[in-house]
Design an enzyme around this catalytic site. Structure first.
Site: not given
Ligand code: LAN
Length: 730
Positions: A458
């Site tokens: 996305d």
């Molecule tokens: C994010 C942030 C953005 C998010 C969107 C683009 C909004 C979504 O549509 C797809 C997934 C994604 C890219 C995403 C995946 C997981 C993230 C990176 C996070 C929520 C921000 C932090 C999170 C990450 C996993 C944090 C670290 C924790 C662990 C369990 C490893």
């Protein structure tokens, strides 16, 4: 001179003050790799004045004039753009705090401490301030995220963090937190990731940590549970974790660590049965209890595999291969790494393997800085190295929705953001991408920036939409030639799952059954990629827009892609007409995206049953004051929940956008919602922060502070275009 901690030759214990002088903090924006700097020197501070953005993030007065009071939504949108435009960063993007999770900062601080990296006093002071401000007022503990109840995970990690930056155990914040930690059974009840960090620091014995066998990476690729099939975040975390676990590496003991051994447990330290507590966990932390099969496997790994079968040859071979994969991750991201969980772990791998003077270790230490953020409450760790491409793309789209792209006032700002997105496109695939199990990324956009280099379905879509709008609809120069747009489309087409849906970083590589091997305890649905309505709909709308401008490029494949994706979206609608959101809160967020994608294939309220049910769901949740108010509880429970704060601007904007995308014909509910958003706008054009907006892994909330600008402006703009004559006075 800072005092010297006994066991170390480096000055370890930073001085902690009451607070730093917030007027001295600056962000260095190195093409959106941002780092915060504290300017001690008056001259330097004068030469580098604080920008609006820095003042805004630190909650310092901006002294902006009051804008003319709007009596219609378009003027309100313009006031919003005027304000938000002032926060644009020098390199052309929008930045912000990206906090929420309460388990990230601990990894960075533990890594600094374990590797004897000095912690600057102003960091220590502001870390203390942040954690103090965010301790739960009733019991002094911390939860998984800022709105969550105290858990052993949050409390053990943040207690440790405070001690490592030098806070005295007798300070009130520590006494209170320790009381809560003890009430929850002490640190033996911590989940896996917390036990891991405590073992690295030597606060617990490695025997209490459930196995993280690096040998898994030696399995043949066809093997059903091979880690290459896991969700990227889990596989990139278990990679360095496996290396460190295999080495059973622990840092040097210091007074602070000796202190933690006394403070974090309810039992006398010498009597703790470490192996016996491997599976001890407080019920409040146990969101995803380990499966029976996983528990058996862990038992076998400890008592049979590690005890009798694991030869040195296997150990060394596994460590060597894992270490090579760590290097590949570092090379693919220039040491920025995927996220702040694997980054400090990769740093430790390099420290153990290459030493404190090595380039790999030093470069890691530099890049860890990019996860840190300073705000009025103090210093925290962001969820990623920023939100750059994502928020910038949404803002550009919002300006277009309002039809303001050709307004001269906004031209320089938009042009800068176009050049920014141009520079952030990922231009090359990872070297040896098959070897390191990466998906094609050339032509994609990441969530944060190009250095991080992970395309997300996305994020590619939203950036692509923004660029197509700028280059094809607006009168902006073509800075990306068509070939680069096609590269993005080629990459995007690789993301679709066999059922038509889309996931986040990669197409799905294994089924949900892999959750049997989820050992993290605190998160649900983390082992593999899932089908996400938000990701699926974003790709549909991006490809639909693309086709209107390049109808012939891979025409049939794109048509087929859209058809399969929209069919999936239809089947994913719930009985009440909503869609469940995985990345924003929650039904409102996903329903907005779903209605937008339905509209992009011509299905709207008047002729589509799906669209009508979606609208009816949203309308059923509108409140008396015209607003919407969904709470994060909805993500955890999968039931709609209202937020105790009442109507919220971001939720209201999402619901209105969904309704307007679906071309909902009755003006009144829309008007009421718009009036609510306008009523919450401040005289300088801004909106104030309300409840948390985002989520991941069902249980962890995360802030998207820019949504209160991007989506409100979009909603106001859409309404203004739909009803250009409408006046709304407050
Ligand atoms: C994010 C942030 C953005 C998010 C969107 C683009 C909004 C979504 O549509 C797809 C997934 C994604 C890219 C995403 C995946 C997981 C993230 C990176 C996070 C929520 C921000 C932090 C999170 C990450 C996993 C944090 C670290 C924790 C662990 C369990 C490893």
């Amino acid at each position: 001179k800072p005092p010297i901690d006994d066991a170390h030759s480096l000055p370890r214990k930073p001085r902690i003050g009451q607070k730093t002088d917030h007027t001295r903090w600056r962000i260095k924006d190195d093409d959106s790799n941002h780092t915060w700097h504290y300017l001690e020197d008056d001259e330097a501070a004068k030469e580098w004045p604080q920008s609006y953005a820095e003042k805004y993030f630190l909650n310092l007065p901006l002294d902006l004039p009051e804008l003319p009071r709007p009596d219609n939504p378009l003027d309100a949108a313009k006031n919003g753009i005027d304000f938000f435009g002032k926060l644009q960063m020098p390199s052309g993007h929008w930045a912000c705090e990206y906090g929420g999770p309460m388990f990230l900062l601990a990894g960075i601080v533990a890594c600094w401490y374990a590797t004897k990296t000095p912690i600057p006093s102003e960091y220590a002071t502001e870390i203390k301030n942040y954690l103090t401000a965010r301790a739960n007022p009733d019991d002094g503990g911390w939860g998984l995220h800022i709105e969550g109840e105290s858990t052993v995970f949050g409390t053990s990690l943040n207690y440790m963090t405070l001690r490592l930056v030098g806070v005295d155990p007798e300070e009130p914040v520590m006494v209170k937190a320790r009381g809560t930690l003890h009430r929850l059974g002490g640190a033996v009840n911590a989940p896996h990731w917390s036990k891991f960090w405590m073992a690295v620091l030597g606060v617990v014995d490695w025997k209490i940590v459930n196995p993280v066998p690096p040998e898994l990476w030696l399995l043949p690729d066809w093997f059903p549970i091979h880690p290459w099939k896991w969700w990227i975040h889990i596989r990139q975390v278990f990679l360095p974790m496996g290396y460190i676990y295999s080495k059973k590496w622990t840092c040097e003991e210091t007074d602070i660590i000796r202190g933690l051994k006394e403070e974090m447990f309810v039992q006398p330290y010498a009597e703790i049965d470490w192996a016996g507590h491997r599976n001890s966990i407080h019920p409040g932390d146990n969101y995803h209890p380990k499966s029976f099969i996983m528990n058996c496997l862990n038992w076998l790994l400890v008592n049979v595999w590690n005890a009798y079968l694991r030869t040195n040859y296997i150990k060394e071979k596994a460590e060597a291969w894992v270490s090579q994969l760590v290097d590949m991750e570092d090379a693919n991201t220039d040491f920025a790494d995927l996220a702040p969980v694997n980054a400090p772990m990769n740093t430790i791998v390099c420290y153990i393997r290459d030493g404190s003077e090595s380039y790999t270790f030093k470069r890691h230490i530099e890049r860890l800085e990019e996860f840190l953020w300073v705000k009025d409450e103090g210093m925290l760790c962001n969820g990623t190295n920023g939100v750059q491409c994502w928020d910038t793309a949404f803002f550009i789209q919002a300006v277009f929705e309002a039809g303001l792209q050709d307004d001269e006032r906004y031209h320089p700002m938009l042009l800068k953001s176009l050049h920014y997105l141009e520079r952030q496109q990922i231009r090359e695939n990872c070297k040896d991408q098959e070897k390191c199990y990466r998906q094609t990324r050339k032509g994609g956009w990441p969530f944060s920036n190009r250095d991080q280099g992970y395309g997300v379905s996305d994020c590619i879509s939203e950036a692509l939409k923004a660029i197509i709008l700028l280059q094809k609809v607006g009168s902006f120069p073509q800075v990306l030639e068509d070939r680069r747009i096609f590269d993005a489309v080629d990459t995007l087409l690789l993301y679709q799952n066999d059922n038509g849906a889309l996931s986040s970083y990669e197409a799905r590589r294994a089924g949900q059954w892999m959750e049997i091997f989820n050992v993290a305890e605190v998160f649900g649905n983390i082992m593999v990629e899932y089908d996400y309505p938000e990701c699926t709909t974003a790709c549909v709308t991006a490809l639909s827009l693309f086709q209107t401008h390049w109808p012939d490029y891979r025409r049939d494949e794109i048509k087929n892609f859209i058809k399969r994706a929209t069919n999936w979206i239809k089947t994913n609608q719930r009985i009440d007409g909503s869609w469940y959101g995985s990345w924003g809160i929650c039904f409102t967020y996903a329903t907005m995206f779903a209605l937008e994608s339905m509209a992009s294939i011509g299905e709207t309220y008047k002729d589509s049953y799906i669209s009508r049910r979606g609208c009816e769901f949203l309308l059923s949740k509108q409140r008396e004051d015209g607003g919407w108010s969904e709470s994060y509880k909805a993500c955890e429970t999968m039931q709609y929940h209202e937020h105790p704060m009442g109507s919220l601007v971001v939720q209201t904007a999402w619901a209105l956008i969904g309704l307007m995308e679906a071309d909902y014909p009755n003006k009144e509910p829309l008007r009421k919602g718009i009036k609510f958003i306008m009523g919450r706008q401040q005289a300088n054009g801004e909106w104030l922060q309300e409840a948390i907006e985002g989520v991941f892994n069902k249980s962890c909330m995360i802030s998207y502070p820019n949504y209160k600008f991007t989506f409100t402006i979009k909603a106001l703009g859409m309404f203004a275009r739909k009803y250009p004559e409408e006046r709304i006075s407050l």
